[in-house]
Design a protein around this motif. Sequence first.
Motif, PDB file in Angstrom:
ATOM      1  N   VAL A 178       0.829  -1.207   0.000  1.00  0.00           N
ATOM      2  CA  VAL A 178       0.000   0.000   0.000  1.00  0.00           C
ATOM      3  C   VAL A 178       0.867   1.263   0.000  1.00  0.00           C
ATOM      4  CG1 VAL A 178      -1.793   1.306   1.206  1.00  0.00           C
ATOM      5  CG2 VAL A 178      -1.891  -1.195   1.163  1.00  0.00           C
ATOM      6  N   MET A 179       1.966   1.256   0.743  1.00  0.00           N
ATOM      7  CA  MET A 179       2.779   2.475   0.870  1.00  0.00           C
ATOM      8  C   MET A 179       3.542   2.805  -0.411  1.00  0.00           C
ATOM      9  SD  MET A 179       1.925   3.650   3.654  1.00  0.00           S
ATOM     10  CE  MET A 179       0.624   2.872   4.608  1.00  0.00           C
ATOM     11  N   SER A 180       3.875   1.783  -1.192  1.00  0.00           N
ATOM     12  CA  SER A 180       4.583   2.008  -2.438  1.00  0.00           C
ATOM     13  C   SER A 180       3.763   2.969  -3.311  1.00  0.00           C
ATOM     14  CB  SER A 180       4.754   0.659  -3.142  1.00  0.00           C
ATOM     15  OG  SER A 180       5.280   0.868  -4.422  1.00  0.00           O
ATOM     16  N   ASN A 181       4.419   3.925  -3.938  1.00  0.00           N
ATOM     17  CA  ASN A 181       3.740   4.925  -4.778  1.00  0.00           C
ATOM     18  C   ASN A 181       2.724   5.744  -3.969  1.00  0.00           C
ATOM     19  OD1 ASN A 181       4.057   5.873  -7.474  1.00  0.00           O
ATOM     20  ND2 ASN A 181       2.005   5.145  -7.969  1.00  0.00           N
ATOM     21  N   SER A 182       2.984   5.863  -2.660  1.00  0.00           N
ATOM     22  CA  SER A 182       2.127   6.647  -1.757  1.00  0.00           C
ATOM     23  C   SER A 182       0.664   6.196  -1.782  1.00  0.00           C
ATOM     24  CB  SER A 182       2.202   8.147  -2.119  1.00  0.00           C
ATOM     25  OG  SER A 182       3.535   8.567  -2.131  1.00  0.00           O
ATOM     26  N   GLY A 183       0.469   4.919  -2.034  1.00  0.00           N
ATOM     27  CA  GLY A 183      -0.900   4.391  -2.023  1.00  0.00           C
ATOM     28  C   GLY A 183      -1.687   4.697  -3.281  1.00  0.00           C
ATOM     29  N   GLN A 184      -1.029   5.246  -4.276  1.00  0.00           N
ATOM     30  CA  GLN A 184      -1.737   5.631  -5.505  1.00  0.00           C
ATOM     31  C   GLN A 184      -1.662   4.507  -6.531  1.00  0.00           C
ATOM     32  OE1 GLN A 184      -0.866  10.337  -5.617  1.00  0.00           O
ATOM     33  NE2 GLN A 184       0.955   9.096  -5.592  1.00  0.00           N
ATOM     34  N   THR A 185      -2.183   3.372  -6.139  1.00  0.00           N
ATOM     35  CA  THR A 185      -2.154   2.183  -6.972  1.00  0.00           C
ATOM     36  C   THR A 185      -3.548   1.580  -6.961  1.00  0.00           C
ATOM     37  OG1 THR A 185       0.130   1.785  -6.268  1.00  0.00           O
ATOM     38  CG2 THR A 185      -1.027  -0.067  -7.296  1.00  0.00           C
ATOM     39  N   CYS A 186      -4.125   1.392  -8.143  1.00  0.00           N
ATOM     40  CA  CYS A 186      -5.520   0.938  -8.177  1.00  0.00           C
ATOM     41  C   CYS A 186      -5.659  -0.463  -7.583  1.00  0.00           C
ATOM     42  CB  CYS A 186      -6.072   1.005  -9.583  1.00  0.00           C
ATOM     43  SG  CYS A 186      -4.982   0.348 -10.819  1.00  0.00           S
TER      44      CYS A 186
ATOM     45  N   THR B 158     -16.931   3.795   5.532  1.00  0.00           N
ATOM     46  CA  THR B 158     -16.543   4.437   4.264  1.00  0.00           C
ATOM     47  C   THR B 158     -15.104   4.068   3.880  1.00  0.00           C
ATOM     48  OG1 THR B 158     -17.999   6.264   4.808  1.00  0.00           O
ATOM     49  CG2 THR B 158     -16.373   6.666   3.080  1.00  0.00           C
ATOM     50  N   ILE B 159     -14.199   4.094   4.868  1.00  0.00           N
ATOM     51  CA  ILE B 159     -12.784   3.817   4.547  1.00  0.00           C
ATOM     52  C   ILE B 159     -12.561   2.360   4.150  1.00  0.00           C
ATOM     53  CG2 ILE B 159     -11.743   5.711   5.859  1.00  0.00           C
ATOM     54  CD1 ILE B 159     -11.174   3.622   8.111  1.00  0.00           C
ATOM     55  N   ALA B 160     -13.553   1.486   4.419  1.00  0.00           N
ATOM     56  CA  ALA B 160     -13.442   0.086   4.005  1.00  0.00           C
ATOM     57  C   ALA B 160     -14.173  -0.173   2.694  1.00  0.00           C
ATOM     58  CB  ALA B 160     -14.001  -0.836   5.092  1.00  0.00           C
ATOM     59  N   GLN B 161     -14.898   0.819   2.201  1.00  0.00           N
ATOM     60  CA  GLN B 161     -15.708   0.633   0.996  1.00  0.00           C
ATOM     61  C   GLN B 161     -15.211   1.445  -0.199  1.00  0.00           C
ATOM     62  OE1 GLN B 161     -18.371  -1.354   0.265  1.00  0.00           O
ATOM     63  NE2 GLN B 161     -18.068  -2.395   2.218  1.00  0.00           N
ATOM     64  N   GLU B 162     -14.745   2.670   0.059  1.00  0.00           N
ATOM     65  CA  GLU B 162     -14.399   3.552  -1.061  1.00  0.00           C
ATOM     66  C   GLU B 162     -12.893   3.567  -1.322  1.00  0.00           C
ATOM     67  OE1 GLU B 162     -16.246   7.412  -0.696  1.00  0.00           O
ATOM     68  OE2 GLU B 162     -18.192   6.503  -0.204  1.00  0.00           O
ATOM     69  N   GLU B 163     -12.542   3.765  -2.584  1.00  0.00           N
ATOM     70  CA  GLU B 163     -11.128   3.831  -2.939  1.00  0.00           C
ATOM     71  C   GLU B 163     -10.550   5.150  -2.423  1.00  0.00           C
ATOM     72  OE1 GLU B 163      -9.978   4.255  -7.172  1.00  0.00           O
ATOM     73  OE2 GLU B 163      -8.624   2.605  -6.748  1.00  0.00           O
ATOM     74  N   ILE B 164      -9.503   5.073  -1.622  1.00  0.00           N
ATOM     75  CA  ILE B 164      -8.925   6.282  -1.018  1.00  0.00           C
ATOM     76  C   ILE B 164      -7.795   6.833  -1.887  1.00  0.00           C
ATOM     77  CG2 ILE B 164      -7.707   7.189   1.011  1.00  0.00           C
ATOM     78  CD1 ILE B 164      -9.310   5.157   2.714  1.00  0.00           C
ATOM     79  N   PHE B 165      -7.014   5.962  -2.493  1.00  0.00           N
ATOM     80  CA  PHE B 165      -5.898   6.352  -3.360  1.00  0.00           C
ATOM     81  C   PHE B 165      -4.850   7.167  -2.619  1.00  0.00           C
ATOM     82  CE2 PHE B 165      -4.631   6.634  -7.931  1.00  0.00           C
ATOM     83  CZ  PHE B 165      -4.972   5.330  -8.245  1.00  0.00           C
ATOM     84  N   GLY B 166      -4.508   6.687  -1.438  1.00  0.00           N
ATOM     85  CA  GLY B 166      -3.462   7.309  -0.640  1.00  0.00           C
ATOM     86  C   GLY B 166      -2.888   6.255   0.304  1.00  0.00           C
ATOM     87  N   PRO B 167      -1.885   6.649   1.139  1.00  0.00           N
ATOM     88  CA  PRO B 167      -1.177   5.678   1.984  1.00  0.00           C
ATOM     89  C   PRO B 167      -1.968   5.326   3.244  1.00  0.00           C
ATOM     90  CG  PRO B 167      -0.256   7.859   2.311  1.00  0.00           C
ATOM     91  CD  PRO B 167      -1.332   8.009   1.262  1.00  0.00           C
ATOM     92  N   VAL B 168      -3.086   4.666   3.064  1.00  0.00           N
ATOM     93  CA  VAL B 168      -3.992   4.378   4.173  1.00  0.00           C
ATOM     94  C   VAL B 168      -4.404   2.900   4.129  1.00  0.00           C
ATOM     95  CG1 VAL B 168      -6.170   5.010   5.287  1.00  0.00           C
ATOM     96  CG2 VAL B 168      -4.889   6.739   4.001  1.00  0.00           C
ATOM     97  N   VAL B 169      -4.152   2.200   5.230  1.00  0.00           N
ATOM     98  CA  VAL B 169      -4.497   0.774   5.331  1.00  0.00           C
ATOM     99  C   VAL B 169      -5.525   0.590   6.442  1.00  0.00           C
ATOM    100  CG1 VAL B 169      -3.629  -1.573   5.703  1.00  0.00           C
ATOM    101  CG2 VAL B 169      -2.141   0.159   4.708  1.00  0.00           C
TER     102      VAL B 169
END
Length: 464
Positions: A271-279, A366-377
Amino acid sequence: MKAHDGMYIGGQWRPARGPDTIAVVNPADEQVIAHAPAGTADDVDDAVRAAREALPGWAATPPAERAARIAALRDVLVVRADEIAETVTAELGAPLQLSQTVHAGVPIMVAGSYAELAASYSFEERTGNSTVLLEPVGVVGAITPWNYPLHQIVAKVAPALAAGCTVVLKPAEDTPLTAQLFAEAVDEAGLPAGVFNLVTGLGPVAGQALAAHEDVDLVSFTGSTAVGRQIGATAGGAVKRVALELGGKSANVILPSADLARAVGVGIANVMSNSGQTCSAWTRMLVHKDQYDEAVALARAAVAKYVPGERIGPLVSAKQQQRVRGYIEKGVAEGARLVAGGPEAPRETGYYVSPTVFADVTPEMTIAQEEIFGPVVSLIKYEDEDDALRIANGTVYGLAGAVWAADEAEAVAFARRMDTGQVDINGGRFNPLAPFGGYKQSGVGRELGPHGLSEYLQTKSLQF
Ligand code: NAP
Ligand code: MG
């Protein structure tokens, strides 16, 4: 950074039809580093015309010759790998090492795979008394996002060229410089004029014009589900082919028999790789209730290694930074427990977000359902295997995922029940030939390998 002030159309850099430009910002220091032209419907029209003119010649070029040109393109990317990495770092903000290994390295691998596939693929089949010809779909409109700026381009352009299609590319407004570098590489590789064309610009202007253009035969889009839905509707209305690579909310399922420390460590790194910006990032970590507290402690320790500005870069833009911080605030408001990170920016300058771990996340938050696209697990607790499966499959998405178990067969049995397009078993390595794409609202169609090539082909059957 140097930038072209025109569009690459018909084998040359031509002045843009309109006066507008896009400011390219380095997200690590918020400085404007260049300007790229903001294309209009007229630029798109010029580019589509060039692609249409080049189509008969390229479609009739023997596959071995198309393969040789793609191999030449791969070779130029190899020679210019450092420049690619520096450009991606400048406009996306990725740490240089990530830019070298992933942002430059992966597209080189993918271009190489299509050089080989174009040479070996069978563009003709026999079935019963028929010969089936696999012919190029035609002119491709490719619309790409900024998160893996060169990979997203190559994953569309290389198979399209291998198939005998011609292309017009509209890259993300945040990362036009990497796209311009790619156009330079195409030029250096000696591809015939008009086979590849580039129009930089804004999504609702240049992107929209490309998706709606009546002389485009196939639209291949990667990006948000909201825009994908719109593009799918436009393509459907015009009865043209469409491929959509959209968002994800992938599950990292850690079964009780797994090596917990490894599964958590690799999961956090993913998740942290690419700052979480990975689909395809595994943003939901599913842990058995008896191992939950230990997993939370391991996750907290693992995420501490990701120091903003060192191992982890900023997000691409102020807009994305704000969006992700909003999700973190929402997680707190909905009752999840912050274990690491939080909504405060970790640095004064740059669009950084603190690497964030949430515990006590329930599947419907919400954080378990929607795509955040950041470094959040989000760490989610499960009762038993059926519960884990229900949670893993319980979103509108189905792009990727991971399963960990002591025994590979046990992990595979679980993966078979997941509604998702790609699953890594016990940390399985990236394979550039494996089809990539979504179940459910994660998309339509596949990229990479022979499956990705077949997206750009249509069949004609001859009966004898
Ligand atoms: P986006 O708006 O969907 O952008 C993707 C591409 O589509 C860009 O080239 C964009 O141009 C273009 N576009 C935007 N509106 C368009 C329209 N009406 N018609 C045609 N093309 C259009 O995605 P984003 O704004 O870059 O990112 C937002 C969210 O998308 C992210 O937070 C993430 O959830 C998701 N995303 C997913 C992936 C993935 O790989 N699946 C990649 C990136 C983003 P502009 O650059 O000018 O907007
Ligand atoms: Mg956008």
